[in-house]
Design a protein around this motif. Sequence first.
Motif, PDB file in Angstrom:
ATOM      1  N   LYS A  82       0.840  -1.200   0.000  1.00 39.18           N
ATOM      2  CA  LYS A  82       0.000   0.000   0.000  1.00 39.18           C
ATOM      3  C   LYS A  82       0.871   1.244   0.000  1.00 39.18           C
ATOM      4  N   ILE A  83       0.403   2.270  -0.724  1.00 36.53           N
ATOM      5  CA  ILE A  83       1.020   3.593  -0.636  1.00 36.53           C
ATOM      6  C   ILE A  83       0.010   4.533   0.002  1.00 36.53           C
ATOM      7  N   GLU A  84       0.426   5.218   1.042  1.00 31.94           N
ATOM      8  CA  GLU A  84      -0.410   6.222   1.685  1.00 31.94           C
ATOM      9  C   GLU A  84       0.072   7.599   1.238  1.00 31.94           C
ATOM     10  N   TRP A  85      -0.848   8.380   0.672  1.00 28.59           N
ATOM     11  CA  TRP A  85      -0.533   9.705   0.146  1.00 28.59           C
ATOM     12  C   TRP A  85      -1.227  10.763   0.991  1.00 28.59           C
ATOM     13  N   LEU A  86      -0.512  11.864   1.214  1.00 28.55           N
ATOM     14  CA  LEU A  86      -1.095  12.942   2.003  1.00 28.55           C
ATOM     15  C   LEU A  86      -0.659  14.280   1.432  1.00 28.55           C
ATOM     16  N   LEU A  87      -1.650  15.133   1.153  1.00 25.63           N
ATOM     17  CA  LEU A  87      -1.403  16.480   0.654  1.00 25.63           C
ATOM     18  C   LEU A  87      -1.473  17.426   1.840  1.00 25.63           C
ATOM     19  N   LEU A  88      -0.386  18.140   2.070  1.00 22.76           N
ATOM     20  CA  LEU A  88      -0.226  18.946   3.274  1.00 22.76           C
ATOM     21  C   LEU A  88       0.024  20.401   2.899  1.00 22.76           C
ATOM     22  N   SER A  89      -0.685  21.315   3.542  1.00 22.02           N
ATOM     23  CA  SER A  89      -0.436  22.734   3.302  1.00 22.02           C
ATOM     24  C   SER A  89       0.844  23.147   4.006  1.00 22.02           C
ATOM     25  N   ASP A  90       1.365  24.308   3.632  1.00 17.03           N
ATOM     26  CA  ASP A  90       2.616  24.780   4.223  1.00 17.03           C
ATOM     27  C   ASP A  90       2.466  25.062   5.710  1.00 17.03           C
ATOM     28  N   SER A  91       1.222  25.301   6.146  1.00 15.94           N
ATOM     29  CA  SER A  91       0.976  25.562   7.570  1.00 15.94           C
ATOM     30  C   SER A  91       0.748  24.279   8.364  1.00 15.94           C
ATOM     31  N   GLY A  92       0.796  23.120   7.680  1.00 14.24           N
ATOM     32  CA  GLY A  92       0.630  21.845   8.363  1.00 14.24           C
ATOM     33  C   GLY A  92      -0.772  21.287   8.326  1.00 14.24           C
ATOM     34  N   GLU A  93      -1.659  21.947   7.609  1.00 16.36           N
ATOM     35  CA  GLU A  93      -3.041  21.471   7.507  1.00 16.36           C
ATOM     36  C   GLU A  93      -3.134  20.337   6.487  1.00 16.36           C
ATOM     37  N   ILE A  94      -3.838  19.257   6.842  1.00 15.20           N
ATOM     38  CA  ILE A  94      -4.046  18.150   5.926  1.00 15.20           C
ATOM     39  C   ILE A  94      -5.158  18.529   4.947  1.00 15.20           C
ATOM     40  N   ILE A  95      -4.819  18.579   3.671  1.00 15.93           N
ATOM     41  CA  ILE A  95      -5.775  18.955   2.639  1.00 15.93           C
ATOM     42  C   ILE A  95      -6.515  17.740   2.103  1.00 15.93           C
ATOM     43  N   ASN A  96      -5.785  16.662   1.885  1.00 14.95           N
ATOM     44  CA  ASN A  96      -6.391  15.448   1.337  1.00 14.95           C
ATOM     45  C   ASN A  96      -5.463  14.279   1.601  1.00 14.95           C
ATOM     46  N   ARG A  97      -6.039  13.088   1.645  1.00 13.96           N
ATOM     47  CA  ARG A  97      -5.231  11.881   1.798  1.00 13.96           C
ATOM     48  C   ARG A  97      -5.935  10.726   1.099  1.00 13.96           C
ATOM     49  N   ALA A  98      -5.142   9.758   0.640  1.00 14.34           N
ATOM     50  CA  ALA A  98      -5.698   8.624  -0.088  1.00 14.34           C
ATOM     51  C   ALA A  98      -4.687   7.486  -0.092  1.00 14.34           C
ATOM     52  N   ASN A  99      -5.180   6.290  -0.419  1.00 16.85           N
ATOM     53  CA  ASN A  99      -4.328   5.113  -0.519  1.00 16.85           C
ATOM     54  C   ASN A  99      -4.401   4.530  -1.923  1.00 16.85           C
ATOM     55  N   THR A 100      -3.289   3.948  -2.363  1.00 19.10           N
ATOM     56  CA  THR A 100      -3.277   3.196  -3.612  1.00 19.10           C
ATOM     57  C   THR A 100      -2.551   1.880  -3.375  1.00 19.10           C
ATOM     58  N   ILE A 101      -2.575   1.026  -4.379  1.00 14.76           N
ATOM     59  CA  ILE A 101      -1.823  -0.217  -4.302  1.00 14.76           C
ATOM     60  C   ILE A 101      -0.343   0.100  -4.128  1.00 14.76           C
ATOM     61  N   GLY A 102       0.361  -0.767  -3.424  1.00 11.55           N
ATOM     62  CA  GLY A 102       1.763  -0.533  -3.145  1.00 11.55           C
ATOM     63  C   GLY A 102       2.677  -0.824  -4.322  1.00 11.55           C
ATOM     64  N   VAL A 103       3.929  -0.457  -4.147  1.00 11.29           N
ATOM     65  CA  VAL A 103       4.930  -0.716  -5.181  1.00 11.29           C
ATOM     66  C   VAL A 103       6.297  -0.832  -4.526  1.00 11.29           C
ATOM     67  N   ASN A 104       7.070  -1.791  -4.973  1.00  5.84           N
ATOM     68  CA  ASN A 104       8.461  -1.897  -4.541  1.00  5.84           C
ATOM     69  C   ASN A 104       9.323  -1.332  -5.658  1.00  5.84           C
ATOM     70  N   ALA A 105       9.996  -0.236  -5.387  1.00 10.61           N
ATOM     71  CA  ALA A 105      10.741   0.484  -6.423  1.00 10.61           C
ATOM     72  C   ALA A 105      11.819  -0.380  -7.061  1.00 10.61           C
ATOM     73  N   LEU A 106      12.342  -1.315  -6.303  1.00 10.41           N
ATOM     74  CA  LEU A 106      13.407  -2.171  -6.825  1.00 10.41           C
ATOM     75  C   LEU A 106      12.881  -3.169  -7.843  1.00 10.41           C
ATOM     76  N   LEU A 107      11.623  -3.583  -7.683  1.00  6.03           N
ATOM     77  CA  LEU A 107      11.065  -4.649  -8.511  1.00  6.03           C
ATOM     78  C   LEU A 107      10.168  -4.144  -9.621  1.00  6.03           C
ATOM     79  N   ALA A 108       9.516  -3.002  -9.431  1.00  2.34           N
ATOM     80  CA  ALA A 108       8.528  -2.512 -10.394  1.00  2.34           C
ATOM     81  C   ALA A 108       9.196  -1.818 -11.578  1.00  2.34           C
ATOM     82  N   ASP A 109       8.543  -1.890 -12.747  1.00  2.00           N
ATOM     83  CA  ASP A 109       9.065  -1.162 -13.899  1.00  2.00           C
ATOM     84  C   ASP A 109       8.449   0.235 -13.955  1.00  2.00           C
ATOM     85  N   VAL A 110       9.013   1.088 -14.788  1.00  2.00           N
ATOM     86  CA  VAL A 110       8.631   2.495 -14.832  1.00  2.00           C
ATOM     87  C   VAL A 110       7.172   2.666 -15.237  1.00  2.00           C
ATOM     88  N   ASP A 111       6.695   1.873 -16.189  1.00  2.00           N
ATOM     89  CA  ASP A 111       5.299   1.999 -16.635  1.00  2.00           C
ATOM     90  C   ASP A 111       4.329   1.706 -15.502  1.00  2.00           C
TER      91      ASP A 111
END
Length: 296
Positions: free
Chosen positions: A28-57
């Motif tokens: 799983k990848i957990e994503w979080l969009l954060l304002s410069d003041s520290g406020e959480i704007i949005n967050r979401a999850n996607t399927i995970g990825v291992n950078a060593l094993l996954a291809d660029v596409d």
Amino acid sequence: MRRNHSLTILTVTYQMKNKLIADAGSSKIEWLLLSDSGEIINRANTIGVNALLADVDEITGIFSKIADKLGVDGTLKEIIYYGAGCATPEVCEKMRQAIASVWDAGSIQVESDLLGAARSLFGSSKGIACILGTGSNSCLYDGSSIQENIPSLGFILGDEGSGAALGKRLVADAFKGHLPKPIRDQFMKIFELSLADILEYTYRRPAANRFLASLVPFMKDHIWNPYIYSLVLEEFSLFLKRNVAMYDGARSLPIAFTGSIAWHFSDILREAADAQGLKVNIITKSPMDGLVAYHS
């Protein structure tokens, strides 16, 4: 018209202050969009990825989908990506280029998920940071950088105590006849996996580690069974003995864990640590809250 034009300029200026933080594991990848003041704007999850094993596409495909989901529009001030498999400069550069192909950002920082865990758990303090999720890892952290890392070696050669390691033990014991028959019968009934299926998923299809880790909820549901309990305890003991105990100061420094496996089996993890004279302080389910505090 002038009013709309001014509004557009203000919107872009606001977006330039936003940070995007990603905590990327193999499942799983957990994503979080954060304002410069520290406020959480949005967050979401996607399927995970291992950078060593996954291809660029594959990587850019995942990133493109989350860009729409988060509603990022315009230039980001900073992107900080902590990823599984980001263990070499070459892999980190591959990820940086993949990120740059999807988002426009003032700066893009790619680091290992292990450094992310250490920053999340300890901030600017010293300690031994550990990950127990789909994979496992650990490091000696000095409050700024990783000073020492006993290599994980992945789920084939290492990853003791991880979801992949637990799933591997469960499957092997089921098919070799070591699981108690009532538990084995339930396992076979729920998952409907033949020997051919197991060999296909683990040796021929991609992301075998994710498949093996997906079996762990069965262990959680049957943790009352002494055999399952002992299996989990043994895997945690191996992780501590072969990794954590190898660091200088392991019995004096604070030890902290993050990850779903550590979180859901925290009582057994503490029991395994106590048996080896190791004291576990913090156990968190995910690094993200700690990373928000660190980057705010």
